[in-house]
Write a protein that holds these residues in place. Structure first.
Motif, PDB file in Angstrom:
ATOM      1  N   LEU A  10       0.670  -1.216   0.067  1.00 36.26           N
ATOM      2  CA  LEU A  10      -0.023   0.100   0.096  1.00 36.26           C
ATOM      3  C   LEU A  10       0.747   1.363  -0.011  1.00 36.26           C
ATOM      4  O   LEU A  10       0.240   2.327  -0.055  1.00 36.26           O
ATOM      5  CB  LEU A  10      -0.955  -0.066   1.209  1.00 36.26           C
TER       6      LEU A  10
ATOM      7  N   ARG B  42      -5.243   4.524   2.777  1.00 40.06           N
ATOM      8  CA  ARG B  42      -4.348   3.496   2.735  1.00 40.06           C
ATOM      9  C   ARG B  42      -3.863   2.974   4.083  1.00 40.06           C
ATOM     10  O   ARG B  42      -3.934   1.788   4.447  1.00 40.06           O
ATOM     11  CB  ARG B  42      -2.923   3.801   1.994  1.00 40.06           C
TER      12      ARG B  42
ATOM     13  N   ILE C 223      -5.123  -1.701  -5.515  1.00 42.45           N
ATOM     14  CA  ILE C 223      -5.429  -2.372  -3.977  1.00 42.45           C
ATOM     15  C   ILE C 223      -6.504  -3.310  -4.135  1.00 42.45           C
ATOM     16  O   ILE C 223      -6.655  -4.310  -3.547  1.00 42.45           O
ATOM     17  CB  ILE C 223      -5.832  -1.149  -3.321  1.00 42.45           C
TER      18      ILE C 223
END
Ligand SMILES: Nc1ncnc2c1ncn2[C@@H]1O[C@H](COP(=O)(O)OP(=O)(O)OP(=O)(O)O)[C@@H](O)[C@H]1O
Length: 237
Positions: free
Chosen positions: A123, A141, A172
């Motif tokens: 991330l 994040r 993601i």
């Protein structure tokens, strides 16, 4: 002949109603979420999604109806079984990311340090940054990292991608969330980012004006020639 015990639903909502003096926010909402599924909670602004998630997590109580988590009544006693990413940030701005993660390890008994380290890379979260200096997308994040570093069997994400750019949202969704959806954990995700999440969902709960507008099996939807997005447009356009 002995039969296998029936799997309890991860979430069971029965006739949930919540009113303020001025309006009915949730009106007779009933559904269940099977264990191991990834369910998208979709609906327009103000539909009641965040409110519904607050009732499921036990952070608010309905005027009538009930919520069960793995067969037991929702409430603070269930907080160990679920990992929540709330719709508004609740991270302590005065800490650095590293200090926050150290703190999180101390407060969550199911914290997984190996996972947290892995997610920091995936991330792009930097340990030395002070939380108050993070951009909206960077803070989102970190919220996601915090939520997914726990081993809780039920993961509830309320708008996980607020402020996250398009390419990162796609990455993601496919790598982080996709990888964690192993059929064991149950995910309930409220989002407006339908395109990025479309391939992950196996069930949909469509909510509008505080009422259930549809509960869909995504595989069946596809077989009938629909996409998640086309179904959403059909219901809410
Ligand atoms: N504490 C409250 N008091 C009064 N009204 C509220 C309260 N909480 C939510 N509402 C109202 O209930 C409705 C549903 O709000 P909610 O935040 O659940 O919607 P949502 O589907 O999550 O919306 P969004 O997609 O914009 O995040 C809105 O009209 C909101 O103004």
């Amino acid at each position: 002949m002995s039969s296998l015990p029936e799997l309890k639903a991860a979430v069971q909502c029965q006739n949930l109603t919540l009113r303020t003096r001025k309006k009915t926010i949730l009106d007779d909402v009933s559904f269940h979420i099977p264990q191991g599924s990834i369910t998208g909670l979709l609906g327009p602004n103000g539909a009641g999604k965040s409110t519904l998630l607050r009732l499921i997590t036990g952070l608010a109580t309905p005027d009538s109806g009930s919520v069960k988590i793995f067969g037991d009544p929702a409430g603070v006693e269930r907080l160990g079984q679920l990992s929540l990413l709330p719709d508004r940030s609740s991270l302590p701005g005065w800490l650095t990311v590293g200090r926050w993660l150290h703190f999180a390890e101390g407060i969550y008994p199911d914290w997984d340090n190996v996972k947290a380290e892995q997610l920091m890379g995936q991330l792009s979260v930097k340990r030395e940054s002070r939380i108050s200096t993070l951009s909206r997308g960077e803070e989102a994040r970190l919220q996601l990292l915090t939520c997914l570093s726990r081993k809780a069997p039920l993961v509830i994400l309320d708008e996980p991608f607020t402020g996250v750019d398009l390419i990162s949202r796609e990455e993601i969704a496919s790598t982080v969330v996709g990888e964690m959806a192993d059929g064991e954990r149950t995910f309930l995700i409220a989002t407006h980012d339908i395109r990025e999440m479309e391939l992950l969902f196996d069930r949909l709960i469509l909510i509008g004006d505080g009422r259930i507008q549809g509960i869909e099996d995504v595989e069946q939807l596809r077989q009938s020639g629909h996409s998640v997005e086309s179904r959403y447009r059909e219901v809410f356009a």
